[in-house]
Design a protein around this motif. Structure first.
Motif, PDB file in Angstrom:
ATOM      1  N   PHE A   1      -4.380   9.580  10.863  1.00  0.00           N
ATOM      2  CA  PHE A   1      -4.828   8.371  10.313  1.00  0.00           C
ATOM      3  C   PHE A   1      -3.997   7.387  10.752  1.00  0.00           C
ATOM      4  O   PHE A   1      -4.519   6.154  10.859  1.00  0.00           O
ATOM      5  CB  PHE A   1      -5.089   8.448   8.841  1.00  0.00           C
TER       6      PHE A   1
ATOM      7  N   GLU B   1      -5.502  14.267  -7.918  1.00  0.00           N
ATOM      8  CA  GLU B   1      -4.254  14.300  -7.111  1.00  0.00           C
ATOM      9  C   GLU B   1      -4.746  14.365  -5.466  1.00  0.00           C
ATOM     10  O   GLU B   1      -4.069  14.084  -4.787  1.00  0.00           O
ATOM     11  CB  GLU B   1      -3.468  15.572  -7.528  1.00  0.00           C
ATOM     12  N   LEU B   2      -6.007  14.979  -5.265  1.00  0.00           N
ATOM     13  CA  LEU B   2      -6.369  14.799  -3.818  1.00  0.00           C
ATOM     14  C   LEU B   2      -6.589  13.484  -3.459  1.00  0.00           C
ATOM     15  O   LEU B   2      -6.320  13.164  -2.251  1.00  0.00           O
ATOM     16  CB  LEU B   2      -7.592  15.671  -3.796  1.00  0.00           C
TER      17      LEU B   2
ATOM     18  N   PHE C   1      -2.744  15.483   9.053  1.00  0.00           N
ATOM     19  CA  PHE C   1      -3.764  14.465   8.586  1.00  0.00           C
ATOM     20  C   PHE C   1      -3.388  13.202   8.537  1.00  0.00           C
ATOM     21  O   PHE C   1      -3.901  12.069   9.065  1.00  0.00           O
ATOM     22  CB  PHE C   1      -4.337  14.944   7.262  1.00  0.00           C
ATOM     23  N   ALA C   2      -2.205  12.899   7.883  1.00  0.00           N
ATOM     24  CA  ALA C   2      -1.494  11.285   7.688  1.00  0.00           C
ATOM     25  C   ALA C   2      -1.174  10.667   8.941  1.00  0.00           C
ATOM     26  O   ALA C   2      -1.517   9.613   9.273  1.00  0.00           O
ATOM     27  CB  ALA C   2      -0.263  11.347   6.884  1.00  0.00           C
TER      28      ALA C   2
ATOM     29  N   ALA D   1      -2.035  19.255  -3.999  1.00  0.00           N
ATOM     30  CA  ALA D   1      -2.985  18.347  -3.719  1.00  0.00           C
ATOM     31  C   ALA D   1      -3.351  18.802  -2.223  1.00  0.00           C
ATOM     32  O   ALA D   1      -3.098  17.789  -1.344  1.00  0.00           O
ATOM     33  CB  ALA D   1      -2.732  16.932  -4.042  1.00  0.00           C
ATOM     34  N   LEU D   2      -3.506  19.895  -1.659  1.00  0.00           N
ATOM     35  CA  LEU D   2      -4.149  20.073  -0.150  1.00  0.00           C
ATOM     36  C   LEU D   2      -5.408  20.039  -0.233  1.00  0.00           C
ATOM     37  O   LEU D   2      -6.219  20.391  -0.786  1.00  0.00           O
ATOM     38  CB  LEU D   2      -3.544  21.428   0.089  1.00  0.00           C
TER      39      LEU D   2
ATOM     40  N   MET E   1       4.738  12.059  -0.812  1.00  0.00           N
ATOM     41  CA  MET E   1       4.860  12.533  -2.312  1.00  0.00           C
ATOM     42  C   MET E   1       4.246  13.981  -2.331  1.00  0.00           C
ATOM     43  O   MET E   1       3.405  14.415  -1.518  1.00  0.00           O
ATOM     44  CB  MET E   1       3.705  11.863  -3.075  1.00  0.00           C
TER      45      MET E   1
ATOM     46  N   ASP F   1       0.796  -1.273  -0.014  1.00  0.00           N
ATOM     47  CA  ASP F   1       0.000   0.044  -0.090  1.00  0.00           C
ATOM     48  C   ASP F   1       1.066   1.417   0.108  1.00  0.00           C
ATOM     49  O   ASP F   1       1.766   1.149   0.524  1.00  0.00           O
ATOM     50  CB  ASP F   1      -0.905  -0.088   1.427  1.00  0.00           C
ATOM     51  N   PRO F   2       0.415   2.400  -0.823  1.00  0.00           N
ATOM     52  CA  PRO F   2       1.261   3.532  -0.712  1.00  0.00           C
ATOM     53  C   PRO F   2       1.744   4.040   0.581  1.00  0.00           C
ATOM     54  O   PRO F   2       2.870   4.460   0.900  1.00  0.00           O
ATOM     55  CB  PRO F   2       0.446   4.513  -1.469  1.00  0.00           C
ATOM     56  N   SER F   3       0.795   4.050   1.674  1.00  0.00           N
ATOM     57  CA  SER F   3       0.991   4.378   2.836  1.00  0.00           C
ATOM     58  C   SER F   3       2.193   3.615   3.564  1.00  0.00           C
ATOM     59  O   SER F   3       2.542   4.231   4.661  1.00  0.00           O
ATOM     60  CB  SER F   3       0.021   4.869   3.709  1.00  0.00           C
ATOM     61  N   LYS F   4       2.204   2.403   3.291  1.00  0.00           N
ATOM     62  CA  LYS F   4       3.164   1.764   3.907  1.00  0.00           C
ATOM     63  C   LYS F   4       4.559   1.531   3.097  1.00  0.00           C
ATOM     64  O   LYS F   4       5.288   0.647   3.419  1.00  0.00           O
ATOM     65  CB  LYS F   4       2.648   0.237   4.128  1.00  0.00           C
TER      66      LYS F   4
ATOM     67  N   ARG G   1       3.625  18.766   4.713  1.00  0.00           N
ATOM     68  CA  ARG G   1       2.825  17.540   4.952  1.00  0.00           C
ATOM     69  C   ARG G   1       3.796  16.420   4.629  1.00  0.00           C
ATOM     70  O   ARG G   1       3.570  15.302   5.285  1.00  0.00           O
ATOM     71  CB  ARG G   1       1.578  17.602   3.925  1.00  0.00           C
TER      72      ARG G   1
ATOM     73  N   ILE H   1       7.214   6.281   1.877  1.00  0.00           N
ATOM     74  CA  ILE H   1       7.470   7.270   0.940  1.00  0.00           C
ATOM     75  C   ILE H   1       6.327   8.627   1.317  1.00  0.00           C
ATOM     76  O   ILE H   1       5.408   8.150   2.046  1.00  0.00           O
ATOM     77  CB  ILE H   1       7.058   6.878  -0.524  1.00  0.00           C
TER      78      ILE H   1
ATOM     79  N   ARG I   1       5.788  13.163   8.007  1.00  0.00           N
ATOM     80  CA  ARG I   1       5.666  11.541   7.926  1.00  0.00           C
ATOM     81  C   ARG I   1       7.066  10.998   7.853  1.00  0.00           C
ATOM     82  O   ARG I   1       6.988   9.702   8.098  1.00  0.00           O
ATOM     83  CB  ARG I   1       4.939  11.110   6.417  1.00  0.00           C
TER      84      ARG I   1
ATOM     85  N   VAL J   1      -1.887   8.123  -0.332  1.00  0.00           N
ATOM     86  CA  VAL J   1      -0.272   8.294   0.417  1.00  0.00           C
ATOM     87  C   VAL J   1      -0.329   8.472   1.846  1.00  0.00           C
ATOM     88  O   VAL J   1       0.490   7.817   2.505  1.00  0.00           O
ATOM     89  CB  VAL J   1       0.513   9.270  -0.510  1.00  0.00           C
ATOM     90  N   ASP J   2      -1.719   9.169   2.199  1.00  0.00           N
ATOM     91  CA  ASP J   2      -1.516   9.558   3.433  1.00  0.00           C
ATOM     92  C   ASP J   2      -2.207   8.306   4.447  1.00  0.00           C
ATOM     93  O   ASP J   2      -2.403   8.456   5.570  1.00  0.00           O
ATOM     94  CB  ASP J   2      -2.526  10.804   3.720  1.00  0.00           C
TER      95      ASP J   2
ATOM     96  N   PHE K   1       2.728  16.841  -4.711  1.00  0.00           N
ATOM     97  CA  PHE K   1       2.051  16.828  -6.090  1.00  0.00           C
ATOM     98  C   PHE K   1       2.314  18.177  -6.997  1.00  0.00           C
ATOM     99  O   PHE K   1       2.492  19.255  -6.237  1.00  0.00           O
ATOM    100  CB  PHE K   1       0.866  16.465  -5.931  1.00  0.00           C
TER     101      PHE K   1
END
Lengths: 357, 270
Positions: A102, B163-164, A98-99, A85-86, A79, A71-74, A146, A77, A150, B170-171, A81
């Motif tokens: 979660f 992208e959001l 936020f990350a 992408a806020l 990113m 999974d991207p979150s694991k 952001r 990394i 992480r 990614v989050d 953009f």
């Protein structure tokens, strides 16, 4: 900090292959820039590393672990953009935390890390604003913040400066370089702007049509390109390419379009057979007043940049040659112009586009 | 110069006529609610003094609280459920790639052209067989998956930056969390516009509740107004007062959400 290994990585959308077998090693703490023209697959490759696009074939290894299906979150990394992408409904503080929220991190710890990132990026006065109330540069700093909170092993930047104006772009470029030093982490950065690539990268990966055209340090790519594509892509203004033919002696190259001017081949260069068509590459800044070989040209256009002047000139209305001239303030379009260079500074390319070494 | 003045005058004149046509029925309804029935019949169009009497007459004929409660339950439940189901569907149609996605969507759009008159008999049979007739569920259920609202949300989702969604992935957010915590708050104005549309449609719905609701204690405001008009000697003052009262909730919702409604109709992501 983690390095990355890509082995035979491919990506297809239906029957269309967009990434065609990439092999690449990225060392820990290295600043690597993927550069190439639009549609070359650099952003797709970055998204594959991020986990936002699947890998059709091949192996992706981050920090010694196979990451193809993680999974991207694991993946360790973060990113940044192109459009930042806020989250538009959240404040700067909420966006940055936020990350972590979660991931189940305690509120005190989130606040501590967000404040630390805000300090590094000088965002403290903006923490309660929403993205809509920030300028482009501020938004980009929040997007980087952001990513910082992480504590990723690898930062991924997808054309992060292309929405900024020229002045801000230079400022943010310096900021990113400073951040790389301060955070000492691996960065993969995608851009189509070769000035960004040259100024930021430890290593540049030049991409073309889903493949790697050449990998190397910025100056290696500039001084010693493997092929016509890299030679033309790296350097601004781009390298001049002149049509040449290997002379019967085999020791010289003739330039038929320029009055059969002769360029003696360097001893270290392989000698193609007489009569072979070649391309002679010479950078605009390699023309010099006391060069041994001369091209008789007629000026078509002039660009005065203050410190330097670019003269665009051609011979008999043929290919336009760009010459960087330091003492050419007085020249005017329509005038005759003699461009001189030393044969030792030229590069030779074969008909297949590859360098003749 | 003269031509410009004439053109501008023509524009203002036509706008004034359109405004008058739009506002006069509303004005007449409000004025009528304050007059006696015989004054309304004779065409009196100024404020009268019979508002309290009309209100007392209305209360004598109708359990107003019950009727408003019924309409509110139906309209609020239908709005919440329709927005939940149809926005999810619209989001899904736009976000997730599939070979059959466009075909299914075209079939849905085709279904929009079938008039409700052609659907109401089979719908009634279905509701009866499910033993749901004379329940609020029967009124609400057929409206929940609204093709128009699905279409509206799909179009609005085109403005939702991909992208959001990537940033949220990614989050560490799952798909349902992206919908709930990123998409939904980002599309507030779209939801506001859809709320007004769905609430008004549901509150003003007449034909379907008329078919499935039989007993007095279940009737909604539109059915009650209709029954007032069908009296042997209709009291127009009472009818117009009940119409004014029935209009109030939709007016309030519209004015509260007006700004978001305009943004939502323009398709902005805020």
């Amino acid at each position: 900090m983690s390095g990355l290994k890509l082995r035979g990585v491919r990506k297809s959308f239906g029957s269309v292959e967009v990434i065609r077998g990439i092999d690449l090693d990225i060392e820990p703490n290295e600043f690597v820039v993927f550069v190439g023209p639009s549609g070359c697959g650099k952003s797709t490759l970055l998204r594959m590393i991020a986990g936002l696009e699947g890998i059709t074939e091949g192996e992706l290894d981050i920090g010694g672990t196979r990451m193809n299906d993680v999974d991207p979150s694991k993946r360790g990394i973060a990113m940044v953009f192109q459009t930042y992408a806020l989250y538009p409904h959240m404040s700067v503080r909420q966006n940055m935390g936020f990350a972590l929220k979660f991931a189940g991190v305690a509120k005190d710890e989130i606040d501590r890390q967000v404040d630390e990132a805000a300090r590094i990026l000088e965002l403290a006065p903006l923490m309660h604003r929403r993205p809509g109330e920030l300028s482009g540069g501020q938004r980009q700093r929040v997007a980087i913040g952001r990513a910082i909170v992480r504590h990723p092993e690898v930062f991924l930047f997808d054309e992060p400066l292309s929405n900024l104006d020229a002045e801000l772009r230079v400022h943010m470029r310096i900021e990113i370089a400073r951040l790389h030093k301060e955070l000492a982490t691996t960065i993969i950065y995608v851009t189509h702007d070769q000035v960004e690539a040259m100024t930021l990268a430890d290593k540049i990966v030049v991409m073309r049509d889903g493949s790697v055209a050449q990998v190397g340090s910025p100056l290696t790519l500039y001084d010693d390109p493997d092929n016509l594509f890299v030679a033309g892509f790296i350097g601004s203004p781009k390298m001049n390419f002149l049509k040449g033919v290997v002379a019967e002696s085999g020791a010289d190259v003739r330039l038929p379009e320029y009055g059969d001017q002769i360029i003696p081949l360097h001893d270290s260069v392989a000698r193609p057979a007489a009569g072979t068509d070649v391309t002679v590459g010479i950078r605009p800044e390699q023309f010099e007043p006391d060069g041994r070989t001369k091209l008789d040209l007629k000026i078509e256009m002039i660009e005065h940049l203050g410190g330097e002047t670019y003269v665009y000139a051609s011979h008999n209305d043929g290919e336009v040659i760009t010459v960087a001239a330091r003492d050419a303030r007085a020249v005017k379009p329509g005038q005759n112009f003699v461009a001189r260079f030393n044969p030792t500074s030229v590069l030779l390319f074969g008909t297949d586009g590859n360098r003749i070494r | 110069m003269n031509f410009m003045i004439v053109r501008r005058a023509a524009v203002y004149l036509s706008l004034s006529i359109a405004t008058f046509i739009s506002i006069f029925p509303f004005y007449w309804m409000v004025v009528g609610a304050t007059n006696e029935s015989r004054d309304i019949v004779t065409g009196k169009s100024t404020i009268g003094t019979n508002l309290v009497a009309n209100f007392q007459n209305l209360l004598a004929q109708v359990d107003l609280a019950q009727v408003f409660w019924n309409s509110a339950v139906v309209a609020i439940a239908a709005t919440v459920l329709t927005l939940a189901v149809s926005s999810l569907a619209g989001y899904g149609f736009e976000i997730f790639r599939s070979r059959v996605r466009e075909r299914i969507f075209q079939i849905l759009l085709l279904l929009l052209s079938i008039p409700f008159a052609a659907l109401m008999v089979p719908l009634f049979v279905m509701i009866s067989r499910a033993h749901l007739s004379n329940t609020f569920t029967a009124v609400i259920l057929p409206t929940v998956a609204s093709i128009f609202i699905i279409f509206y949300f799909r179009q609005a989702t085109k403005a939702f930056p991909g992208e959001l969604r990537d940033a949220a992935r990614v989050d560490g957010l799952k798909e349902w969390q992206i919908f709930l915590y990123v998409y939904l708050p980002s599309m507030r104005s779209t939801y506001a516009a859809a709320t007004i549309i769905v609430f008004m449609t549901s509150w003003n719905n007449y034909l379907w509740p008329l078919i499935v609701l039989q007993t007095e204690d279940k009737k909604t405001i539109t059915l009650v107004i209709s029954s007032l008009t069908s009296a042997y000697t209709p009291d127009f003052g009472v009818i117009l007062l009940s119409t004014v009262l029935a209009t109030l909730p939709t007016l309030i919702i519209f004015f509260v959400l007006q700004r978001q409604f305009v943004q939502g109709m323009l398709g902005s992501v805020k």
